[in-house]
Design an enzyme around this catalytic site. Structure first.
Site, PDB file in Angstrom:
ATOM      1  N   LYS A  92       7.367  22.621 -16.216  1.00 55.70           N
ATOM      2  CA  LYS A  92       6.561  21.540 -15.645  1.00 55.70           C
ATOM      3  C   LYS A  92       6.331  21.749 -14.148  1.00 55.70           C
ATOM      4  O   LYS A  92       5.216  21.569 -13.657  1.00 55.70           O
ATOM      5  CB  LYS A  92       7.222  20.185 -15.903  1.00 55.70           C
ATOM      6  CG  LYS A  92       6.412  19.047 -15.304  1.00 55.70           C
ATOM      7  CD  LYS A  92       6.399  17.803 -16.127  1.00 55.70           C
ATOM      8  CE  LYS A  92       5.435  16.780 -15.532  1.00 55.70           C
ATOM      9  NZ  LYS A  92       5.505  15.483 -16.185  1.00 55.70           N
TER      10      LYS A  92
ATOM     11  N   HIS B 245       0.274  15.162 -26.823  1.00 52.69           N
ATOM     12  CA  HIS B 245       0.280  13.798 -26.293  1.00 52.69           C
ATOM     13  C   HIS B 245      -0.919  12.964 -26.708  1.00 52.69           C
ATOM     14  O   HIS B 245      -0.802  11.742 -26.816  1.00 52.69           O
ATOM     15  CB  HIS B 245       0.400  13.826 -24.770  1.00 52.69           C
ATOM     16  CG  HIS B 245       1.811  14.002 -24.303  1.00 52.69           C
ATOM     17  ND1 HIS B 245       2.527  15.140 -24.588  1.00 52.69           N
ATOM     18  CD2 HIS B 245       2.641  13.184 -23.619  1.00 52.69           C
ATOM     19  CE1 HIS B 245       3.741  15.020 -24.066  1.00 52.69           C
ATOM     20  NE2 HIS B 245       3.842  13.850 -23.467  1.00 52.69           N
TER      21      HIS B 245
ATOM     22  N   ARG C   1       0.805  -1.233   0.000  1.00 50.58           N
ATOM     23  CA  ARG C   1       0.000   0.000   0.000  1.00 50.58           C
ATOM     24  C   ARG C   1       0.837   1.281   0.000  1.00 50.58           C
ATOM     25  O   ARG C   1       0.376   2.331   0.417  1.00 50.58           O
ATOM     26  CB  ARG C   1      -0.984   0.026   1.169  1.00 50.58           C
ATOM     27  CG  ARG C   1      -2.038  -1.053   1.110  1.00 50.58           C
ATOM     28  CD  ARG C   1      -3.246  -0.735   1.967  1.00 50.58           C
ATOM     29  NE  ARG C   1      -4.209  -1.816   1.858  1.00 50.58           N
ATOM     30  CZ  ARG C   1      -4.181  -2.928   2.603  1.00 50.58           C
ATOM     31  NH1 ARG C   1      -3.249  -3.088   3.508  1.00 50.58           N
ATOM     32  NH2 ARG C   1      -5.093  -3.853   2.441  1.00 50.58           N
TER      33      ARG C   1
ATOM     34  N   HIS D   9       8.515   7.640 -27.434  1.00 50.30           N
ATOM     35  CA  HIS D   9       7.624   8.643 -26.866  1.00 50.30           C
ATOM     36  C   HIS D   9       7.913  10.032 -27.432  1.00 50.30           C
ATOM     37  O   HIS D   9       7.012  10.745 -27.869  1.00 50.30           O
ATOM     38  CB  HIS D   9       7.772   8.651 -25.340  1.00 50.30           C
ATOM     39  CG  HIS D   9       6.841   9.601 -24.653  1.00 50.30           C
ATOM     40  ND1 HIS D   9       5.485   9.389 -24.583  1.00 50.30           N
ATOM     41  CD2 HIS D   9       7.070  10.782 -24.033  1.00 50.30           C
ATOM     42  CE1 HIS D   9       4.917  10.385 -23.921  1.00 50.30           C
ATOM     43  NE2 HIS D   9       5.858  11.240 -23.578  1.00 50.30           N
TER      44      HIS D   9
ATOM     45  N   ASN E  80      -0.264  18.122 -21.699  1.00 50.58           N
ATOM     46  CA  ASN E  80      -0.597  17.056 -22.642  1.00 50.58           C
ATOM     47  C   ASN E  80      -0.548  17.519 -24.094  1.00 50.58           C
ATOM     48  O   ASN E  80      -0.900  16.756 -24.999  1.00 50.58           O
ATOM     49  CB  ASN E  80      -1.988  16.499 -22.322  1.00 50.58           C
ATOM     50  CG  ASN E  80      -2.011  15.804 -20.983  1.00 50.58           C
ATOM     51  OD1 ASN E  80      -1.103  15.051 -20.647  1.00 50.58           O
ATOM     52  ND2 ASN E  80      -3.030  16.086 -20.190  1.00 50.58           N
TER      53      ASN E  80
ATOM     54  N   HIS F 257       0.212   9.617 -28.106  1.00 49.01           N
ATOM     55  CA  HIS F 257      -0.154   8.322 -27.518  1.00 49.01           C
ATOM     56  C   HIS F 257      -0.818   7.412 -28.536  1.00 49.01           C
ATOM     57  O   HIS F 257      -0.593   6.207 -28.539  1.00 49.01           O
ATOM     58  CB  HIS F 257      -1.094   8.525 -26.328  1.00 49.01           C
ATOM     59  CG  HIS F 257      -0.389   8.934 -25.070  1.00 49.01           C
ATOM     60  ND1 HIS F 257      -1.046   9.307 -23.935  1.00 49.01           N
ATOM     61  CD2 HIS F 257       0.931   9.013 -24.786  1.00 49.01           C
ATOM     62  CE1 HIS F 257      -0.164   9.600 -22.987  1.00 49.01           C
ATOM     63  NE2 HIS F 257       1.037   9.432 -23.480  1.00 49.01           N
TER      64      HIS F 257
ATOM     65  N   GLU G 127      -4.124  17.415 -11.923  1.00 54.55           N
ATOM     66  CA  GLU G 127      -4.539  17.620 -13.303  1.00 54.55           C
ATOM     67  C   GLU G 127      -6.036  17.867 -13.438  1.00 54.55           C
ATOM     68  O   GLU G 127      -6.739  17.205 -14.185  1.00 54.55           O
ATOM     69  CB  GLU G 127      -4.128  16.422 -14.168  1.00 54.55           C
ATOM     70  CG  GLU G 127      -4.210  16.757 -15.643  1.00 54.55           C
ATOM     71  CD  GLU G 127      -3.487  15.751 -16.529  1.00 54.55           C
ATOM     72  OE1 GLU G 127      -2.437  15.240 -16.119  1.00 54.55           O
ATOM     73  OE2 GLU G 127      -3.978  15.513 -17.634  1.00 54.55           O
TER      74      GLU G 127
ATOM     75  N   ARG H 280      -2.562  21.830 -15.361  1.00 59.23           N
ATOM     76  CA  ARG H 280      -1.595  20.759 -15.620  1.00 59.23           C
ATOM     77  C   ARG H 280      -1.893  20.050 -16.941  1.00 59.23           C
ATOM     78  O   ARG H 280      -0.991  19.536 -17.600  1.00 59.23           O
ATOM     79  CB  ARG H 280      -1.585  19.731 -14.477  1.00 59.23           C
ATOM     80  CG  ARG H 280      -0.579  18.606 -14.726  1.00 59.23           C
ATOM     81  CD  ARG H 280      -0.363  17.690 -13.550  1.00 59.23           C
ATOM     82  NE  ARG H 280       0.602  16.645 -13.917  1.00 59.23           N
ATOM     83  CZ  ARG H 280       1.236  15.849 -13.070  1.00 59.23           C
ATOM     84  NH1 ARG H 280       1.033  15.974 -11.789  1.00 59.23           N
ATOM     85  NH2 ARG H 280       2.097  14.949 -13.501  1.00 59.23           N
TER      86      ARG H 280
ATOM     87  N   GLU I 215      10.132  16.900 -25.665  1.00 58.77           N
ATOM     88  CA  GLU I 215       9.363  17.429 -24.528  1.00 58.77           C
ATOM     89  C   GLU I 215       9.777  18.866 -24.218  1.00 58.77           C
ATOM     90  O   GLU I 215       8.961  19.684 -23.799  1.00 58.77           O
ATOM     91  CB  GLU I 215       9.556  16.560 -23.278  1.00 58.77           C
ATOM     92  CG  GLU I 215       8.997  15.154 -23.375  1.00 58.77           C
ATOM     93  CD  GLU I 215       7.460  15.078 -23.353  1.00 58.77           C
ATOM     94  OE1 GLU I 215       6.781  16.104 -23.103  1.00 58.77           O
ATOM     95  OE2 GLU I 215       6.936  13.980 -23.618  1.00 58.77           O
TER      96      GLU I 215
ATOM     97  N   LYS J 219       3.240  11.436 -11.386  1.00 61.93           N
ATOM     98  CA  LYS J 219       2.454  10.477 -12.151  1.00 61.93           C
ATOM     99  C   LYS J 219       3.261   9.213 -12.374  1.00 61.93           C
ATOM    100  O   LYS J 219       4.371   9.273 -12.896  1.00 61.93           O
ATOM    101  CB  LYS J 219       2.083  11.054 -13.525  1.00 61.93           C
ATOM    102  CG  LYS J 219       0.898  11.985 -13.527  1.00 61.93           C
ATOM    103  CD  LYS J 219       0.519  12.249 -14.977  1.00 61.93           C
ATOM    104  CE  LYS J 219      -0.634  13.180 -15.131  1.00 61.93           C
ATOM    105  NZ  LYS J 219      -0.958  13.377 -16.574  1.00 61.93           N
TER     106      LYS J 219
END
Lengths: 369, 369
Positions: free
Chosen positions: A229, A250, A123, A267, A247, A254, A239, A243, A187, A145
């Protein structure tokens, strides 16, 4: 580079944490052990080639503490539940427990996988991001993330699980293959387009030095890029607002990565093409001047990044975008540039708009790799 | 039972949430939709037999909202990464996204699995616990712990991921097999021993009514039992202090469950035997009087719960306890009763102490099932 040149930037999220730039791998253990009590074991999760170059440098800092190493092979395919499960088995075998510190030593794949492992093992146990690629330094190590992929989508299983710290040693960039540097540059261009026009000009101005991998220039662009960032993540960790601007490119990227099953296109290269697609869509809507789209394409091309793909079908890519996590109420949520230095979120793009944007970057003259 | 009899208890954790007792399954949708905006889909995750009895009752409350159903078969074996992965595939196929509300309709296995799914799908979507077993009502639906098992240990992968609410409709207890009721009773005895001597006396006093499954008595013991858990969880959500007391009997019980590979012995029966082992160890240390240990054993036996096991080997069980998540610095962390109504954490038990405690509950005269 001595300790004196170590810079610190604070991410002010729910659990604030520091990002260290220009730190030494050898100093990590001492920092973690003196700053955080009760660390019984450092479990370094990394890739074989990274282990070979850097594991010993990390290891020597953790004095008086058990250090164990687990390597997973490279590639986005490693970010799977099967790999996570194997990692759990290894960790238990090595005696990991709640007093274990996970050291995510590597690029974005390692950061995402080891971070998610740390987030769910028992956990949640503590972890530190030690990015060794430009992409991880400017982007994936920041913001908490973490995720693994699923056949049904990229990063479909994950968490917001911030590290205790991010520890960036620029010396690791020296051994990085050029294509890996390019991933980070994609990026960086994205960060410049969405939030820092001066950074964009800096990249244009120092293009030849970047291609020569001048360490000081790389260091400067890393610091400026990750600052964009850090600023957005600090305003909106979960987000729910600004935030999402990160993306940019992206949703398109993606889809490209999924279409090629995570292996065909990196990527950064996906983001590069995605940035162009988003820019063209923005131009069509009057959000950005054609000249600025041209500047973006010139910069990406100048860095050796692709501005188009071939062998893919626009309709299929539009379909893949329908599975994007950012969609709401069945509407596509997209980030588009507004000039150079700003971006906006739009929710009213039709499938036909997307198809046209894809068509604009599908070309047989520009092979993707 | 009308809305007027609905009770509400607040769990004051990082994200506070209400526990409703005596609510109606039919009213859940209306409550969630009016209290929380932006729910586009209710995804009910449940087991076939529970779906048959209760899914339609839940479904009818979600007016103007898509409702989908996924069933997973019963049993602790379902709490696996493989099942989680299948669930993700199903959810995507059914169009789940960030505006999906997961409805965990069922017992502890469903709550843990669906809750963990909600916690990691797209980095976390909303969910509500709708416990339909006594065990889930008094224990597992409260406190935000969600997890799946791993061959290397029970609940080894999980998170603290609190639900938006817990929605308890006592009518679901009527159709519950008696063995399932017993599982909840074992946790109730545990709650009484560690934190509520009056509840213990109540259980002793109403033993025959409990065996008759008198609904008012079951309702009363449920409310009192979960109040013990709510109190400890509200003081210490992340289990850094008093919440650990809830693990009374569990370090032993988990070892039993692992030894029988999650299928041979139910959670409640494992806890029952574990409670006896812990009580005997406590007696040996002068923490509890022999007469009180006898009261605990009498109550458990009276409820038809096992106070010993056979066919297992003490040494093996001690070994399995070494993998317990609660251990620190290689020391076994155990919770022991201090009289009836209090418990303490101890960290100085030797393997020999544990072996003796196990030997005391391994017996050929009391078959476990």
């Amino acid at each position: 580079m001595g300790v004196s040149s170590r810079q610190k930037i604070e991410v002010s999220a729910g659990h604030p944490y520091p990002v260290f730039l220009g730190a030494n791998l050898e100093d990590l253990g001492d920092y973690m052990l003196s700053r955080f009590g009760n660390i019984e074991q450092a479990l370094i999760i990394t890739q074989p080639v990274v282990a070979k170059h850097y594991a010993d440098r990390v290891r020597q800092g953790f004095k008086g503490c058990r250090v164990d190493l687990v390597t997973v092979s490279a590639g986005e395919g490693e970010k799977s539940l099967a790999r996570l499960s194997a990692l759990v088995g290894e960790a238990v075998r090595l005696g990991a427990d709640r007093l274990t510190l996970v050291v995510a030593l590597g690029g974005g794949v390692i950061g995402d996988l080891a971070g998610f492992f740390a987030g769910v093992f028992m956990r949640g146990i503590r972890f530190v991001q030690v990015p060794t690629t430009l992409l991880a330094m400017v982007d994936s190590s920041i913001g908490g993330k973490v995720a693994v992929n699923h056949p049904a989508g990229k990063n479909l299983l994950g968490a917001f699980y911030p590290p205790l710290a991010v520890w960036t040693d620029f010396s690791t960039l020296a051994s990085l293959p050029w294509q890996e540097v390019q991933n980070g540059l994609a990026e960086t261009v994205k960060h410049a387009v969405l939030g820092d026009p001066d950074l964009f000009a800096f990249l244009e101005e120092h293009l030849s030095k970047i291609l020569e991998r001048d360490p000081l220039i790389l260091r400067e662009l890393t610091a400026r890029s990750l600052a964009v960032k850090v600023r957005l993540v600090s305003q909106d960790e979960r987000e729910q607002g600004v935030r999402a601007l990160l993306n940019l490119g992206h949703s398109f990227g993606h889809a490209l990565e999924t279409a090629t099953e995570y292996e065909g296109i990196s990527h950064g290269r996906g983001v590069s093409v995605g940035l162009v697609a988003a820019s063209r869509l923005a131009e069509e809507r009057g959000l950005i001047a054609g000249a600025d789209v041209q500047r973006i394409m010139n910069l990406l091309s100048g860095l050796g990044l692709p501005i188009s793909v071939r062998g893919l079908e626009a309709g299929r890519l539009v379909q893949l975008m329908a599975a994007d996590k950012k969609n709401r109420f069945g509407r596509k949520v997209l980030i588009l540039p507004r000039g150079i230095g700003q971006a906006v979120q739009v929710e009213d793009c039709s499938d036909e708009d997307l198809r046209r944007a894809w068509a604009g970057v599908i070309d047989s003259n520009f092979p993707i790799s």
